[in-house]
Scaffold this motif. Structure first.
Motif, PDB file in Angstrom:
ATOM      1  N   LEU A  14       0.824  -1.209   0.000  1.00 37.26           N
ATOM      2  CA  LEU A  14       0.000   0.000   0.000  1.00 37.26           C
ATOM      3  C   LEU A  14       0.861   1.264   0.000  1.00 37.26           C
ATOM      4  CD1 LEU A  14      -3.016  -0.625   2.415  1.00 37.26           C
ATOM      5  CD2 LEU A  14      -3.120   0.162   0.038  1.00 37.26           C
ATOM      6  N   GLU A  15       0.513   2.172  -0.899  1.00 39.35           N
ATOM      7  CA  GLU A  15       1.255   3.423  -0.990  1.00 39.35           C
ATOM      8  C   GLU A  15       0.406   4.440  -1.745  1.00 39.35           C
ATOM      9  OE1 GLU A  15       5.725   4.996  -2.267  1.00 39.35           O
ATOM     10  OE2 GLU A  15       5.128   2.907  -2.620  1.00 39.35           O
ATOM     11  N   ILE A  16       0.479   5.683  -1.311  1.00 40.84           N
ATOM     12  CA  ILE A  16      -0.226   6.754  -2.011  1.00 40.84           C
ATOM     13  C   ILE A  16       0.801   7.620  -2.738  1.00 40.84           C
ATOM     14  CG2 ILE A  16      -1.612   8.848  -1.738  1.00 40.84           C
ATOM     15  CD1 ILE A  16      -2.995   7.588   0.603  1.00 40.84           C
ATOM     16  N   ASN A  17       0.690   7.652  -4.048  1.00 44.08           N
ATOM     17  CA  ASN A  17       1.605   8.477  -4.845  1.00 44.08           C
ATOM     18  C   ASN A  17       0.891   9.758  -5.272  1.00 44.08           C
ATOM     19  OD1 ASN A  17       3.871   6.633  -4.889  1.00 44.08           O
ATOM     20  ND2 ASN A  17       2.586   5.318  -6.167  1.00 44.08           N
ATOM     21  N   VAL A  18       0.597  10.594  -4.287  1.00 44.51           N
ATOM     22  CA  VAL A  18      -0.090  11.859  -4.515  1.00 44.51           C
ATOM     23  C   VAL A  18       0.683  12.950  -3.796  1.00 44.51           C
ATOM     24  CG1 VAL A  18      -2.214  13.166  -4.128  1.00 44.51           C
ATOM     25  CG2 VAL A  18      -2.349  10.744  -4.734  1.00 44.51           C
ATOM     26  N   ASP A  19       0.869  14.059  -4.463  1.00 50.36           N
ATOM     27  CA  ASP A  19       1.587  15.194  -3.879  1.00 50.36           C
ATOM     28  C   ASP A  19       0.610  16.013  -3.028  1.00 50.36           C
ATOM     29  OD1 ASP A  19       3.545  16.987  -3.266  1.00 50.36           O
ATOM     30  OD2 ASP A  19       3.435  18.080  -5.174  1.00 50.36           O
ATOM     31  N   LEU A  20       0.414  15.574  -1.778  1.00 45.80           N
ATOM     32  CA  LEU A  20      -0.540  16.215  -0.881  1.00 45.80           C
ATOM     33  C   LEU A  20       0.002  17.552  -0.367  1.00 45.80           C
ATOM     34  CD1 LEU A  20      -1.625  13.072   1.169  1.00 45.80           C
ATOM     35  CD2 LEU A  20      -3.011  14.304  -0.507  1.00 45.80           C
ATOM     36  N   PRO A  21      -0.878  18.445   0.093  1.00 44.96           N
ATOM     37  CA  PRO A  21      -0.411  19.711   0.675  1.00 44.96           C
ATOM     38  C   PRO A  21       0.551  19.477   1.834  1.00 44.96           C
ATOM     39  CG  PRO A  21      -2.785  19.768   0.316  1.00 44.96           C
ATOM     40  CD  PRO A  21      -2.347  18.355   0.037  1.00 44.96           C
ATOM     41  N   ALA A  22       1.412  20.442   2.080  1.00 37.72           N
ATOM     42  CA  ALA A  22       2.486  20.277   3.067  1.00 37.72           C
ATOM     43  C   ALA A  22       1.967  20.043   4.483  1.00 37.72           C
ATOM     44  CB  ALA A  22       3.394  21.504   3.043  1.00 37.72           C
ATOM     45  N   HIS A  23       0.759  20.542   4.787  1.00 45.63           N
ATOM     46  CA  HIS A  23       0.247  20.401   6.149  1.00 45.63           C
ATOM     47  C   HIS A  23      -0.485  19.080   6.373  1.00 45.63           C
ATOM     48  CE1 HIS A  23      -3.258  21.832   3.942  1.00 45.63           C
ATOM     49  NE2 HIS A  23      -4.018  21.418   4.927  1.00 45.63           N
ATOM     50  N   ILE A  24      -0.510  18.210   5.345  1.00 43.42           N
ATOM     51  CA  ILE A  24      -1.175  16.907   5.453  1.00 43.42           C
ATOM     52  C   ILE A  24      -0.160  15.808   5.196  1.00 43.42           C
ATOM     53  CG2 ILE A  24      -2.941  15.394   4.469  1.00 43.42           C
ATOM     54  CD1 ILE A  24      -4.539  17.898   3.788  1.00 43.42           C
ATOM     55  N   ASP A  25      -0.194  14.788   6.053  1.00 44.31           N
ATOM     56  CA  ASP A  25       0.724  13.667   5.893  1.00 44.31           C
ATOM     57  C   ASP A  25      -0.078  12.366   5.871  1.00 44.31           C
ATOM     58  OD1 ASP A  25       3.090  12.389   5.516  1.00 44.31           O
ATOM     59  OD2 ASP A  25       3.901  12.775   7.515  1.00 44.31           O
ATOM     60  N   VAL A  26       0.517  11.332   5.311  1.00 41.23           N
ATOM     61  CA  VAL A  26      -0.138  10.026   5.187  1.00 41.23           C
ATOM     62  C   VAL A  26       0.212   9.159   6.390  1.00 41.23           C
ATOM     63  CG1 VAL A  26      -0.309   7.922   3.812  1.00 41.23           C
ATOM     64  CG2 VAL A  26      -0.092  10.135   2.675  1.00 41.23           C
ATOM     65  N   LEU A  27      -0.803   8.475   6.915  1.00 44.35           N
ATOM     66  CA  LEU A  27      -0.607   7.476   7.967  1.00 44.35           C
ATOM     67  C   LEU A  27      -0.497   6.115   7.293  1.00 44.35           C
ATOM     68  CD1 LEU A  27      -3.166   8.259  10.845  1.00 44.35           C
ATOM     69  CD2 LEU A  27      -0.687   8.183  11.048  1.00 44.35           C
ATOM     70  N   ASN A  28       0.690   5.582   7.235  1.00 41.14           N
ATOM     71  CA  ASN A  28       0.884   4.258   6.637  1.00 41.14           C
ATOM     72  C   ASN A  28       1.569   3.358   7.667  1.00 41.14           C
ATOM     73  OD1 ASN A  28       1.511   1.968   5.207  1.00 41.14           O
ATOM     74  ND2 ASN A  28       2.214   3.047   3.390  1.00 41.14           N
ATOM     75  N   PRO A  29       0.771   2.630   8.466  1.00 43.67           N
ATOM     76  CA  PRO A  29       1.356   1.805   9.519  1.00 43.67           C
ATOM     77  C   PRO A  29       2.132   0.610   8.984  1.00 43.67           C
ATOM     78  CG  PRO A  29      -0.976   1.344   9.325  1.00 43.67           C
ATOM     79  CD  PRO A  29      -0.686   2.511   8.414  1.00 43.67           C
ATOM     80  N   TYR A  30       1.923   0.267   7.700  1.00 38.45           N
ATOM     81  CA  TYR A  30       2.568  -0.922   7.136  1.00 38.45           C
ATOM     82  C   TYR A  30       3.978  -0.625   6.633  1.00 38.45           C
ATOM     83  CZ  TYR A  30      -2.425  -1.585   7.067  1.00 38.45           C
ATOM     84  OH  TYR A  30      -3.754  -1.604   7.423  1.00 38.45           O
ATOM     85  N   LYS A  31       4.283   0.657   6.485  1.00 39.54           N
ATOM     86  CA  LYS A  31       5.603   1.043   6.005  1.00 39.54           C
ATOM     87  C   LYS A  31       6.579   1.016   7.171  1.00 39.54           C
ATOM     88  CE  LYS A  31       7.786   4.655   3.200  1.00 39.54           C
ATOM     89  NZ  LYS A  31       7.572   5.977   2.551  1.00 39.54           N
ATOM     90  N   GLU A  32       7.611   0.243   7.055  1.00 43.38           N
ATOM     91  CA  GLU A  32       8.620   0.115   8.111  1.00 43.38           C
ATOM     92  C   GLU A  32       8.009  -0.369   9.422  1.00 43.38           C
ATOM     93  OE1 GLU A  32      10.701   3.823   8.352  1.00 43.38           O
ATOM     94  OE2 GLU A  32      11.419   3.726   6.287  1.00 43.38           O
ATOM     95  N   MET A  33       6.997  -1.214   9.339  1.00 43.72           N
ATOM     96  CA  MET A  33       6.390  -1.805  10.533  1.00 43.72           C
ATOM     97  C   MET A  33       7.393  -2.724  11.213  1.00 43.72           C
ATOM     98  SD  MET A  33       2.840  -4.052  10.715  1.00 43.72           S
ATOM     99  CE  MET A  33       1.690  -2.676  10.727  1.00 43.72           C
ATOM    100  N   SER A  34       7.466  -2.660  12.544  1.00 45.31           N
ATOM    101  CA  SER A  34       8.418  -3.500  13.274  1.00 45.31           C
ATOM    102  C   SER A  34       8.044  -4.979  13.119  1.00 45.31           C
ATOM    103  CB  SER A  34       8.418  -3.138  14.760  1.00 45.31           C
ATOM    104  OG  SER A  34       7.216  -3.564  15.375  1.00 45.31           O
ATOM    105  N   ASP A  35       9.009  -5.836  13.334  1.00 42.74           N
ATOM    106  CA  ASP A  35       8.776  -7.275  13.178  1.00 42.74           C
ATOM    107  C   ASP A  35       7.690  -7.781  14.121  1.00 42.74           C
ATOM    108  OD1 ASP A  35      10.720  -7.351  11.244  1.00 42.74           O
ATOM    109  OD2 ASP A  35      12.281  -8.156  12.561  1.00 42.74           O
ATOM    110  N   LEU A 126      -5.386   3.765   3.858  1.00 44.11           N
ATOM    111  CA  LEU A 126      -4.356   4.533   4.541  1.00 44.11           C
ATOM    112  C   LEU A 126      -4.989   5.791   5.106  1.00 44.11           C
ATOM    113  CD1 LEU A 126      -1.313   4.171   2.103  1.00 44.11           C
ATOM    114  CD2 LEU A 126      -1.834   2.832   4.149  1.00 44.11           C
ATOM    115  N   GLY A 127      -4.456   6.265   6.231  1.00 43.17           N
ATOM    116  CA  GLY A 127      -5.041   7.414   6.909  1.00 43.17           C
ATOM    117  C   GLY A 127      -4.283   8.698   6.638  1.00 43.17           C
ATOM    118  N   PHE A 128      -4.767   9.758   7.259  1.00 42.17           N
ATOM    119  CA  PHE A 128      -4.180  11.079   7.044  1.00 42.17           C
ATOM    120  C   PHE A 128      -4.177  11.869   8.350  1.00 42.17           C
ATOM    121  CE2 PHE A 128      -6.569   9.615   3.408  1.00 42.17           C
ATOM    122  CZ  PHE A 128      -5.575   9.539   2.439  1.00 42.17           C
TER     123      PHE A 128
END
Length: 228
Positions: A14-35, A126-128
């Motif tokens: 899962l990944e969002i390839n969108v250039d969102l405004p600077a004050h908004i970030d993506v919540l992606n818990p699956y990216k670099e999730m601990s073992d 994915l969240g924001f």
């Protein structure tokens, strides 16, 4: 691959390839999730979805920072996982929406019965978060800004189709959110003809925040809708 393996593979990519405004970030818990966190996620899905039975589709809006934004499992927090004997040692979080949904799970007949018939996803899986005037990061829903919603629409269309296929081709949808979420998905459904029926329920957070004294009434309503 089992349904569980396909779900986990979807999460991993899962990944969002969108250039969102600077004050908004993506919540992606699956990216670099601990073992250890991934092991708990894997245990959950392998326990309830290691088969090929089709599931019905239930969707929230998008993950929040205190629930699925940390656990990776929609509407599931630390107490919910502990209640089924799954430890996520690096995550300690509670969320009101998760509290209510797991009351629904129990009222439905328990986790085996519920997840044996339902898959919980999200319009955006994915969240924001956005930075408020005080400089704090707070939850942001995909529809909170018309411009952002428009930017995210291609991703949302793709992800709804993926989730429909993941559960085995569901032709009906139960949706959390009777306002803007229903309007947005209703309009997209008219264009893409995914579902012959969409049943909308109040968002669990709304119930817990504004209708707490009526929880038994809402539990009955939610279970009745899910059993239709």
């Amino acid at each position: 691959m089992t349904r569980a393996q396909r779900i986990l593979e979807w999460y991993r990519t899962l990944e969002i390839n969108v250039d969102l405004p600077a004050h908004i970030d993506v919540l992606n818990p699956y990216k670099e999730m601990s073992d250890s966190t991934y092991a708990a996620l894997q245990e959950f899905y392998e326990r309830y979805y290691s088969d090929e039975r089709p599931r019905k589709l239930l969707m929230g809006i998008n993950p929040g920072r205190l629930g699925a934004g940390l656990t990776g499992i929609p509407f599931t927090d630390t107490p919910a996982l502990e209640s089924i004997g799954i430890e996520m040692p690096e995550v300690n979080t509670t969320e009101t929406s998760a509290d209510f949904v797991w009351r629904v799970v129990e009222a439905y007949g328990g986790p085996e019965a519920f997840f044996g018939e339902w898959f919980i996803g999200g319009v955006s899986p994915l969240g924001f978060i956005q930075k408020n005037d005080k400089g704090n990061w707070v939850n942001f829903n995909y529809y909170d800004s018309p411009d952002v919603q428009k930017m995210l629409t291609p991703f949302i269309i793709e992800q709804i189709q993926i989730q429909k296929e993941l559960v085995g081709g569901a032709d009906k949808l139960v949706l959390f959110g009777t306002g803007k979420n229903l309007k947005a998905i209703g309009n997209l459904n008219k264009e893409h003809d995914w579902f012959v029926q969409i049943d909308a329920l109040e968002h669990p957070r709304f119930v817990m925040q504004y209708r707490r004294k009526r929880i038994p009434e809402y539990l009955e309503k939610f279970v009745a809708t899910l059993n239709m």
